[in-house]
Enzyme design. Structure first.
Site, PDB file in Angstrom:
ATOM      1  N   GLY A  74       0.836  -1.295  -0.092  1.00  0.00           N
ATOM      2  CA  GLY A  74       0.081  -0.137   0.207  1.00  0.00           C
ATOM      3  C   GLY A  74       0.917   1.279   0.021  1.00  0.00           C
ATOM      4  O   GLY A  74       1.923   1.272  -0.232  1.00  0.00           O
ATOM      5  N   ILE A  77       5.099   6.556  -3.150  1.00  0.00           N
ATOM      6  CA  ILE A  77       6.188   6.520  -3.424  1.00  0.00           C
ATOM      7  C   ILE A  77       7.424   6.753  -2.423  1.00  0.00           C
ATOM      8  O   ILE A  77       6.804   7.889  -1.592  1.00  0.00           O
ATOM      9  CB  ILE A  77       6.650   7.431  -4.727  1.00  0.00           C
ATOM     10  CG1 ILE A  77       8.166   6.953  -5.150  1.00  0.00           C
ATOM     11  CG2 ILE A  77       6.810   8.783  -4.346  1.00  0.00           C
ATOM     12  CD1 ILE A  77       8.415   7.482  -6.514  1.00  0.00           C
ATOM     13  N   HIS A  80      14.295   4.504  -0.402  1.00  0.00           N
ATOM     14  CA  HIS A  80      15.170   3.718   0.765  1.00  0.00           C
ATOM     15  C   HIS A  80      16.683   3.883   0.299  1.00  0.00           C
ATOM     16  O   HIS A  80      17.237   3.776  -0.828  1.00  0.00           O
ATOM     17  CB  HIS A  80      14.953   2.117   0.798  1.00  0.00           C
ATOM     18  CG  HIS A  80      13.538   1.850   0.955  1.00  0.00           C
ATOM     19  ND1 HIS A  80      12.945   2.548   2.052  1.00  0.00           N
ATOM     20  CD2 HIS A  80      12.537   1.246   0.241  1.00  0.00           C
ATOM     21  CE1 HIS A  80      11.521   1.745   2.107  1.00  0.00           C
ATOM     22  NE2 HIS A  80      11.395   1.153   1.160  1.00  0.00           N
ATOM     23  N   ALA A 184       8.472   6.027   7.734  1.00  0.00           N
ATOM     24  CA  ALA A 184       7.008   5.452   6.816  1.00  0.00           C
ATOM     25  C   ALA A 184       6.745   4.065   6.916  1.00  0.00           C
ATOM     26  O   ALA A 184       7.643   3.279   7.265  1.00  0.00           O
ATOM     27  CB  ALA A 184       7.911   5.708   5.233  1.00  0.00           C
ATOM     28  N   ILE A 185       5.382   3.849   6.734  1.00  0.00           N
ATOM     29  CA  ILE A 185       4.909   2.487   6.846  1.00  0.00           C
ATOM     30  C   ILE A 185       4.073   2.139   5.814  1.00  0.00           C
ATOM     31  O   ILE A 185       3.419   3.209   5.349  1.00  0.00           O
ATOM     32  CB  ILE A 185       4.074   2.410   8.231  1.00  0.00           C
ATOM     33  CG1 ILE A 185       5.003   2.536   9.306  1.00  0.00           C
ATOM     34  CG2 ILE A 185       3.399   0.924   8.192  1.00  0.00           C
ATOM     35  CD1 ILE A 185       4.214   2.670  10.794  1.00  0.00           C
ATOM     36  N   GLY A 197       6.479  -3.022   5.359  1.00  0.00           N
ATOM     37  CA  GLY A 197       6.783  -2.765   6.858  1.00  0.00           C
ATOM     38  C   GLY A 197       6.943  -1.400   6.849  1.00  0.00           C
ATOM     39  O   GLY A 197       6.438  -0.542   6.446  1.00  0.00           O
ATOM     40  N   CYS A 215       5.563   9.726  -0.248  1.00  0.00           N
ATOM     41  CA  CYS A 215       4.396   9.114   0.284  1.00  0.00           C
ATOM     42  C   CYS A 215       3.246  10.235  -0.553  1.00  0.00           C
ATOM     43  O   CYS A 215       2.066  10.200   0.056  1.00  0.00           O
ATOM     44  CB  CYS A 215       4.057   9.292   1.753  1.00  0.00           C
ATOM     45  SG  CYS A 215       5.767   8.574   2.689  1.00  0.00           S
TER      46      CYS A 215
END
Length: 264
Positions: A74, A77, A80, A184-185, A197, A215
């Protein structure tokens, strides 16, 4: 919930390529569904990579054509990379699954971990993740020398922070004293087992976020533990604290199935 196993996949020079970690998630997910392994949390760093959840819009991606990995989680963008602690808790949840409750548990563990380092963080209504709250709107300095009444982000649907310089960059939200996301999750639940996660910004170069709309949020930014605490802090320092908090919150949880309404 039962015992939670942690697997440290790789950090620093051993950072794990995103596609490799995604495949590892699939393998552990299948094993957890078959009850061949206990609930497992993979912990790692990634080399720099942009990943886009299912709701990502084209207007939120890098303008220069930088590759983006489209994933089945879900959210929208994000980025990481080095200095960011990534965790993939692969947990069997009771059915029918309460996705929101699962996200709230992850947030609670990360909020507790940040508190151990002396940083107060919070949730923001309607926005997942862990946040450092900014000043009230009327007390914030105005971007670009404009009064808040003329902030283009509030009134111009076509406004693009990627094109408008450092005064609107997500990485500078702390200087603007705006709300800024520290963790962020984004998750996926398949066959009652969670995947994907959280990503906790420990000491990354947050200017990577300036090439996207993180996000999908245009009126806030990003933060890091190092930046907020004003001191050097490492993944190695944060890792055991996050593990302990995840264990306390997730093992201590009694995640009841989501209530299903009935009609007479």
């Amino acid at each position: 919930m039962g015992e939670l196993r942690f697997v440290r996949l790789g950090f620093g020079g051993d950072a794990v390529e995103y596609q490799e970690a995604w495949q590892k998630q699939r393998e552990v997910h299948a094993a957890r569904f078959a009850d061949e392994v206990p609930d497992t949390c993979l912990l790692l760093e990634h080399p720099p990579v942009y990943t886009a959840g299912r709701r990502t819009e084209d207007s939120e991606r890098p303008l220069d054509g930088t590759p983006v990995v489209d994933v089945d989680r879900g959210g929208k963008i994000t980025w990481h990379g080095p200095g960011q602690l990534v965790g993939y808790p692969i947990l069997k949840l009771p059915r029918p699954v309460d996705v929101v409750a699962h996200v709230r548990r992850l947030e609670e563990a990360l909020i507790n971990a940040c508190a151990e380092f002396g940083l107060a963080t919070s949730r923001v209504e309607g926005r997942s993740g862990v946040w450092v709250l900014g000043d009230p709107v009327e007390q914030r300095p105005s971007a670009g020398g404009l009064s808040l009444d003329f902030d283009p982000r509030l009134h111009d649907e076509e406004f693009d922070p990627r094109l408008n310089g450092p005064e609107y960059a997500p990485s500078n939200a702390g200087q603007r004293r705006e709300d800024r996301k520290l963790a962020a999750i984004g998750i996926r639940i398949a066959k009652g087992v969670s995947m994907h996660g959280f990503a906790l910004n420990v000491n990354p170069d947050n200017t990577w976020f300036d090439r996207i709309v993180p996000c999908g949020i245009r009126d806030a930014g990003v933060a890091s533990l190092a930046g907020e605490l004003g001191r050097d802090i490492t993944i190695a320092e944060v890792l055991p604290v996050v593990e302990r908090q995840l264990r306390e919150v997730l093992e201590g949880a009694d995640p009841l199935p989501r209530a299903v309404g009935t009609t007479a």
